[in-house]
Design a protein around this motif. Structure first.
Motif, PDB file in Angstrom:
ATOM      1  N   TYR A 139      -8.641  10.921  -1.760  1.00  0.00           N
ATOM      2  CA  TYR A 139      -9.100   9.723  -1.049  1.00  0.00           C
ATOM      3  C   TYR A 139      -8.644   8.441  -1.731  1.00  0.00           C
ATOM      4  O   TYR A 139      -8.140   7.523  -1.093  1.00  0.00           O
ATOM      5  CB  TYR A 139     -10.633   9.780  -0.945  1.00  0.00           C
ATOM      6  CG  TYR A 139     -11.264   8.611  -0.264  1.00  0.00           C
ATOM      7  CD1 TYR A 139     -11.240   8.505   1.123  1.00  0.00           C
ATOM      8  CD2 TYR A 139     -11.896   7.605  -0.997  1.00  0.00           C
ATOM      9  CE1 TYR A 139     -11.817   7.423   1.769  1.00  0.00           C
ATOM     10  CE2 TYR A 139     -12.483   6.524  -0.361  1.00  0.00           C
ATOM     11  CZ  TYR A 139     -12.444   6.442   1.023  1.00  0.00           C
ATOM     12  OH  TYR A 139     -13.014   5.369   1.651  1.00  0.00           O
ATOM     13  N   ASP A 140      -8.790   8.392  -3.049  1.00  0.00           N
ATOM     14  CA  ASP A 140      -8.426   7.187  -3.796  1.00  0.00           C
ATOM     15  C   ASP A 140      -6.931   6.885  -3.721  1.00  0.00           C
ATOM     16  O   ASP A 140      -6.529   5.727  -3.708  1.00  0.00           O
ATOM     17  CB  ASP A 140      -8.862   7.309  -5.259  1.00  0.00           C
ATOM     18  CG  ASP A 140     -10.379   7.236  -5.414  1.00  0.00           C
ATOM     19  OD1 ASP A 140     -11.024   6.577  -4.575  1.00  0.00           O
ATOM     20  OD2 ASP A 140     -10.914   7.838  -6.362  1.00  0.00           O
ATOM     21  N   SER A 141      -6.102   7.932  -3.672  1.00  0.00           N
ATOM     22  CA  SER A 141      -4.655   7.690  -3.582  1.00  0.00           C
ATOM     23  C   SER A 141      -4.301   7.034  -2.247  1.00  0.00           C
ATOM     24  O   SER A 141      -3.415   6.181  -2.182  1.00  0.00           O
ATOM     25  CB  SER A 141      -3.868   8.994  -3.766  1.00  0.00           C
ATOM     26  OG  SER A 141      -4.040   9.859  -2.663  1.00  0.00           O
ATOM     27  N   TYR A 142      -5.016   7.406  -1.182  1.00  0.00           N
ATOM     28  CA  TYR A 142      -4.774   6.776   0.124  1.00  0.00           C
ATOM     29  C   TYR A 142      -5.243   5.326   0.124  1.00  0.00           C
ATOM     30  O   TYR A 142      -4.586   4.453   0.677  1.00  0.00           O
ATOM     31  CB  TYR A 142      -5.468   7.556   1.243  1.00  0.00           C
ATOM     32  CG  TYR A 142      -4.924   8.955   1.421  1.00  0.00           C
ATOM     33  CD1 TYR A 142      -3.571   9.184   1.629  1.00  0.00           C
ATOM     34  CD2 TYR A 142      -5.770  10.049   1.375  1.00  0.00           C
ATOM     35  CE1 TYR A 142      -3.075  10.469   1.791  1.00  0.00           C
ATOM     36  CE2 TYR A 142      -5.281  11.332   1.534  1.00  0.00           C
ATOM     37  CZ  TYR A 142      -3.933  11.537   1.738  1.00  0.00           C
ATOM     38  OH  TYR A 142      -3.444  12.806   1.899  1.00  0.00           O
ATOM     39  N   LEU A 143      -6.367   5.080  -0.512  1.00  0.00           N
ATOM     40  CA  LEU A 143      -6.853   3.701  -0.612  1.00  0.00           C
ATOM     41  C   LEU A 143      -5.867   2.823  -1.383  1.00  0.00           C
ATOM     42  O   LEU A 143      -5.608   1.686  -0.992  1.00  0.00           O
ATOM     43  CB  LEU A 143      -8.222   3.657  -1.292  1.00  0.00           C
ATOM     44  CG  LEU A 143      -9.413   4.098  -0.456  1.00  0.00           C
ATOM     45  CD1 LEU A 143     -10.702   4.001  -1.273  1.00  0.00           C
ATOM     46  CD2 LEU A 143      -9.536   3.258   0.801  1.00  0.00           C
ATOM     47  N   GLU A 144      -5.316   3.348  -2.458  1.00  0.00           N
ATOM     48  CA  GLU A 144      -4.341   2.590  -3.245  1.00  0.00           C
ATOM     49  C   GLU A 144      -3.102   2.279  -2.424  1.00  0.00           C
ATOM     50  O   GLU A 144      -2.565   1.179  -2.492  1.00  0.00           O
ATOM     51  CB  GLU A 144      -3.962   3.347  -4.523  1.00  0.00           C
ATOM     52  CG  GLU A 144      -5.032   3.330  -5.577  1.00  0.00           C
ATOM     53  CD  GLU A 144      -5.485   1.921  -5.931  1.00  0.00           C
ATOM     54  OE1 GLU A 144      -4.634   1.045  -6.188  1.00  0.00           O
ATOM     55  OE2 GLU A 144      -6.706   1.676  -5.929  1.00  0.00           O
ATOM     56  N   TYR A 145      -2.657   3.263  -1.646  1.00  0.00           N
ATOM     57  CA  TYR A 145      -1.491   3.016  -0.787  1.00  0.00           C
ATOM     58  C   TYR A 145      -1.807   1.912   0.226  1.00  0.00           C
ATOM     59  O   TYR A 145      -1.022   0.992   0.419  1.00  0.00           O
ATOM     60  CB  TYR A 145      -1.055   4.292  -0.062  1.00  0.00           C
ATOM     61  CG  TYR A 145      -0.026   4.010   1.000  1.00  0.00           C
ATOM     62  CD1 TYR A 145       1.257   3.580   0.655  1.00  0.00           C
ATOM     63  CD2 TYR A 145      -0.343   4.120   2.344  1.00  0.00           C
ATOM     64  CE1 TYR A 145       2.199   3.284   1.628  1.00  0.00           C
ATOM     65  CE2 TYR A 145       0.598   3.825   3.318  1.00  0.00           C
ATOM     66  CZ  TYR A 145       1.862   3.408   2.949  1.00  0.00           C
ATOM     67  OH  TYR A 145       2.788   3.104   3.912  1.00  0.00           O
ATOM     68  N   ILE A 146      -2.964   1.997   0.856  1.00  0.00           N
ATOM     69  CA  ILE A 146      -3.353   0.995   1.853  1.00  0.00           C
ATOM     70  C   ILE A 146      -3.439  -0.390   1.209  1.00  0.00           C
ATOM     71  O   ILE A 146      -2.980  -1.381   1.779  1.00  0.00           O
ATOM     72  CB  ILE A 146      -4.687   1.384   2.521  1.00  0.00           C
ATOM     73  CG1 ILE A 146      -4.488   2.628   3.397  1.00  0.00           C
ATOM     74  CG2 ILE A 146      -5.257   0.232   3.337  1.00  0.00           C
ATOM     75  CD1 ILE A 146      -5.767   3.278   3.870  1.00  0.00           C
ATOM     76  N   LYS A 147      -3.987  -0.466   0.005  1.00  0.00           N
ATOM     77  CA  LYS A 147      -4.090  -1.753  -0.699  1.00  0.00           C
ATOM     78  C   LYS A 147      -2.720  -2.323  -1.047  1.00  0.00           C
ATOM     79  O   LYS A 147      -2.572  -3.533  -1.197  1.00  0.00           O
ATOM     80  CB  LYS A 147      -4.931  -1.598  -1.963  1.00  0.00           C
ATOM     81  CG  LYS A 147      -6.403  -1.397  -1.695  1.00  0.00           C
ATOM     82  CD  LYS A 147      -7.154  -1.197  -3.000  1.00  0.00           C
ATOM     83  CE  LYS A 147      -8.605  -0.868  -2.755  1.00  0.00           C
ATOM     84  NZ  LYS A 147      -9.329  -0.602  -4.005  1.00  0.00           N
ATOM     85  N   SER A 148      -1.722  -1.462  -1.183  1.00  0.00           N
ATOM     86  CA  SER A 148      -0.378  -1.932  -1.538  1.00  0.00           C
ATOM     87  C   SER A 148       0.386  -2.494  -0.332  1.00  0.00           C
ATOM     88  O   SER A 148       1.419  -3.142  -0.510  1.00  0.00           O
ATOM     89  CB  SER A 148       0.439  -0.786  -2.146  1.00  0.00           C
ATOM     90  OG  SER A 148       0.876   0.122  -1.149  1.00  0.00           O
ATOM     91  N   LEU A 149      -0.118  -2.259   0.867  1.00  0.00           N
ATOM     92  CA  LEU A 149       0.565  -2.749   2.066  1.00  0.00           C
ATOM     93  C   LEU A 149       0.388  -4.258   2.197  1.00  0.00           C
ATOM     94  O   LEU A 149      -0.627  -4.809   1.779  1.00  0.00           O
ATOM     95  CB  LEU A 149       0.009  -2.054   3.314  1.00  0.00           C
ATOM     96  CG  LEU A 149       0.288  -0.558   3.416  1.00  0.00           C
ATOM     97  CD1 LEU A 149      -0.460   0.030   4.607  1.00  0.00           C
ATOM     98  CD2 LEU A 149       1.770  -0.292   3.526  1.00  0.00           C
ATOM     99  N   PRO A 150       1.376  -4.929   2.789  1.00  0.00           N
ATOM    100  CA  PRO A 150       1.246  -6.373   2.992  1.00  0.00           C
ATOM    101  C   PRO A 150       0.041  -6.704   3.870  1.00  0.00           C
ATOM    102  O   PRO A 150      -0.297  -5.953   4.789  1.00  0.00           O
ATOM    103  CB  PRO A 150       2.542  -6.751   3.708  1.00  0.00           C
ATOM    104  CG  PRO A 150       3.485  -5.630   3.458  1.00  0.00           C
ATOM    105  CD  PRO A 150       2.647  -4.409   3.267  1.00  0.00           C
ATOM    106  N   ILE A 151      -0.604  -7.822   3.580  1.00  0.00           N
ATOM    107  CA  ILE A 151      -1.767  -8.248   4.365  1.00  0.00           C
ATOM    108  C   ILE A 151      -1.359  -8.535   5.807  1.00  0.00           C
ATOM    109  O   ILE A 151      -2.048  -8.165   6.747  1.00  0.00           O
ATOM    110  CB  ILE A 151      -2.438  -9.475   3.716  1.00  0.00           C
ATOM    111  CG1 ILE A 151      -3.059  -9.065   2.394  1.00  0.00           C
ATOM    112  CG2 ILE A 151      -3.479 -10.082   4.643  1.00  0.00           C
ATOM    113  CD1 ILE A 151      -3.621 -10.217   1.589  1.00  0.00           C
TER     114      ILE A 151
END
Length: 126
Positions: free
Chosen positions: A88-100
C-alpha cells in the motif's frame, strides 16, 4: 460539449475489466475497449469525433504492452506508468510523486489541449 461522466461509469468499467481479467487467458482488449469506450463512457458522448478521442485515449491504457513490457510508460516523459506490484505504501509514494497538475500527455494529447482547457476555464470565470 460537456459530458456528465460519473463514478458509476468508472465503477462499471473497472468491474468489467476485472471480470475479463479473471475469466480469460488472454484479455480480449477489443471487447474491453468497446464496452468502456462505446458503451460505458461513449454512451454519454453525442459527437462521433469525441467518441474517437475516447477510443484513442483508451488505446494508451488498454493494450498488450502494459502487460508484456515492464518498462511501458503512459507518457513520453515517463512520469506516468503502472507501478510495480507492491504494498500500500509503495502505491502512495508513487501517487505522491505524480505532478499536481496533470499534463495532457498522460491522455495522449498535445500540449495545446492545456491551452484550450485554460482558455475555457478563464471564460467560465468571467
Amino acid at each position: 460539449i460537456p459530458y456528465e461522466f460519473n463514478e458509476t461509469d468508472l465503477r462499471i468499467s473497472v468491474q468489467q475489466l476485472h471480470m475479463f481479467l479473471n475469466q480469460y487467458e488472454e484479455l480480449p482488449l477489443d471487447a474491453v475497449s468497446y464496452l468502456t469506450g462505446e458503451c460505458n463512457y461513449g454512451g454519454r458522448v453525442t459527437d462521433s469525433h469525441d467518441r474517437r478521442v475516447i477510443i484513442g485515449i483508451l488505446e494508451k491504457f488498454y493494450n498488450h504492452d502494459i502487460v508484456n513490457d515492464p518498462g511501458y510508460k503512459f507518457s513520453e516523459s515517463g512520469k506516468y506508468y503502472a507501478p510495480k506490484d507492491g504494498d500500500y505504501d509503495s502505491y502512495l509514494e508513487y501517487i505522491k510523486s505524480l505532478p499536481i497538475l496533470t499534463k495532457p500527455e498522460v491522455f495522449n494529447m498535445h500540449s495545446n489541449a492545456d491551452i484550450t482547457k485554460d482558455q475555457k476555464e478563464t471564460n467560465q470565470l468571467f
